[in-house]
Design a protein around this motif. Structure first.
Motif, PDB file in Angstrom:
ATOM      1  N   SER A 125      -6.360  -1.026   1.892  1.00 25.73           N
ATOM      2  CA  SER A 125      -5.445  -1.513   0.867  1.00 25.73           C
ATOM      3  C   SER A 125      -4.219  -0.614   0.790  1.00 25.73           C
ATOM      4  O   SER A 125      -4.309   0.609   0.967  1.00 25.73           O
ATOM      5  N   VAL A 126      -3.086  -1.246   0.529  1.00 23.02           N
ATOM      6  CA  VAL A 126      -1.850  -0.518   0.259  1.00 23.02           C
ATOM      7  C   VAL A 126      -1.631  -0.565  -1.246  1.00 23.02           C
ATOM      8  O   VAL A 126      -1.581  -1.651  -1.840  1.00 23.02           O
ATOM      9  N   VAL A 127      -1.538   0.590  -1.880  1.00 18.90           N
ATOM     10  CA  VAL A 127      -1.366   0.674  -3.322  1.00 18.90           C
ATOM     11  C   VAL A 127       0.039   1.184  -3.609  1.00 18.90           C
ATOM     12  O   VAL A 127       0.455   2.210  -3.075  1.00 18.90           O
ATOM     13  N   GLU A 128       0.780   0.451  -4.442  1.00 13.06           N
ATOM     14  CA  GLU A 128       2.138   0.870  -4.776  1.00 13.06           C
ATOM     15  C   GLU A 128       2.435   0.505  -6.222  1.00 13.06           C
ATOM     16  O   GLU A 128       1.779  -0.362  -6.814  1.00 13.06           O
ATOM     17  N   LEU A 129       3.432   1.179  -6.785  1.00 13.85           N
ATOM     18  CA  LEU A 129       3.831   0.913  -8.156  1.00 13.85           C
ATOM     19  C   LEU A 129       4.721  -0.321  -8.216  1.00 13.85           C
ATOM     20  O   LEU A 129       5.565  -0.541  -7.343  1.00 13.85           O
TER      21      LEU A 129
END
Length: 288
Positions: free
Chosen positions: A67-71
Motif C-alpha cells: 500500500s502507498v500511504v499519503e496525506l
C-alpha cells in the motif's frame, strides 16, 4: 499556517497548568480529526480511509499487496497546524534561556535520541502492546539477547536502522518492492545479525533467497541459517519466530516461481551465476 494560539498563562491571576497546551492542541484541530477521542484507534483508522479523511491508501502500482500511504489535502493542512503548534511550544520552552543554552540544545537532543534503544522491550508472558506488536514464537529473544553486529554493507545498515527506528518494515523497499527483516546469529561470531530480504510470502510462510545479486558466492547469512535455522522475521510491525530450511527439487521450483513473481530480478541474478541460488523456506514456530 495559523497564528500563535492564545496562552492560558496570559490570563491574569490564573496559574499555568501543564495540561493547558495539550488542551489547546485538541481545541485547535478540525472537528473530524479524531483528536480527543480516547480508545477509538480502530474507528479513527477506518475514518481516515473514507473520503474527506486525512490519509489516503492506494495499492502500489508495482505490487498490489503493498500500500502507498499519503496525506490528503486536509491531512497536509492538519500536519501544518500541528507543526506550528509545536513550534510555538518550543519557543515558549526556551523563552528566557541564555542564547548559548538555546544554541546548544539541538546537539544535546541529538545525543539523547542517539542513545535511545528503539527496539521494543520484551514483555512479560501474556503481555501485549496491542495489535501492532504481533506475536512471538519459540524464536523469541534472538534480537534482544547477545551483541549486535551491524552489516558491513552501507545500504543494509541504512535499511536496518530505518526499520528499527520506525518499528516497521513498511516503506522500506528495494527497487520499490517490499522487504522483510530477518534476525539471526552469525555462524562464526555468534553475534546477532539483521538482514532485509525481499518479501516472498505464501500462507504465512516466507522464502529467503540467497541471491547476493547473482555473485559467484552465497551471501554471508546463508551459512548462518544453515548453522542456526531458528530466526526471527519481521513483516510490517509483526515479529515472530521461524525455522528456516533449505528446499530443493519440486519444492524449490515452486518457491522460486513465487520469488520471481515477487521480485523479477531474481531471474536475472540466476542467469549471472553458475551456482544454483539457494532458497530457504521459513515456517512459523508454534507457541507453547
Amino acid at each position: 499556517m495559523i497564528g500563535a494560539p492564545h496562552h492560558p498563562v496570559d490570563q491574569p491571576g490564573r496559574p499555568y497548568r501543564p495540561g493547558d497546551r495539550a488542551d489547546e492542541v485538541e481545541r485547535s484541530l478540525p472537528a473530524d480529526s479524531g483528536a480527543g477521542e480516547r480508545g477509538q484507534g480502530h474507528r479513527d483508522q477506518h475514518r481516515a480511509d473514507r473520503p474527506g479523511g486525512h490519509i489516503r491508501r492506494t495499492s502500489a502500482p508495482s505490487d498490489k499487496r503493498a500500500s502507498v500511504v499519503e496525506l490528503t489535502d486536509s491531512g497536509k493542512a492538519l500536519a501544518d497546524q500541528v507543526k506550528q503548534l509545536w513550534c510555538d511550544l518550543a519557543e515558549e520552552t526556551v523563552s528566557g534561556l541564555p542564547a548559548e543554552t538555546v544554541a546548544a540544545l539541538p546537539g544535546i537532543l541529538n545525543t539523547l535520541t542517539g542513545n535511545v534503544d528503539t527496539r521494543r522491550p520484551r514483555l512479560p508472558q501474556g503481555g501485549r502492546h496491542g495489535p501492532a506488536t504481533g506475536s512471538r514464537g519459540a524464536g523469541q529473544g534472538i534480537g534482544s539477547g547477545g551483541d549486535y553486529e551491524p552489516s558491513a554493507l552501507g545500504w543494509v545498515r541504512e535499511h536496518v536502522e530505518r526499520i528499527v527506528r520506525t518499528g516497521t518494515t513498511d516503506g522500506v523497499t528495494i527497487k520499490g518492492l517490499p522487504t522483510v527483516l530477518i534476525t539471526y546469529r552469525g555462524a562464526k561470531t555468534g553475534k546477532v545479525r539483521k538482514t532485509p530480504v525481499m518479501r516472498v510470502e505464501h500462507e504465512g510462510r516466507y522464502a529467503a533467497v540467497a541471491s547476493k545479486g547473482g555473485e559467484p558466492a552465497n551471501p554471508q547469512w546463508y551459512a548462518s541459517l544453515v548453522a542456526e535455522p531458528v530466526v526471527e522475521l519481521q513483516d510490517g510491525t509483526v515479529t515472530r519466530g521461524y525455522r528456516a530450511r533449505e528446499v530443493s527439487g519440486d519444492e524449490r521450483a515452486l518457491w522460486w516461481r513465487r520469488a520471481v513473481e515477487a521480485y523479477p530480478d531474481y531471474a536475472d541474478y540466476q542467469r549471472r551465476t553458475d551456482r544454483q541460488i539457494p532458497v530457504f523456506v521459513l515456517e512459523p514456530i508454534s507457541e507453547g
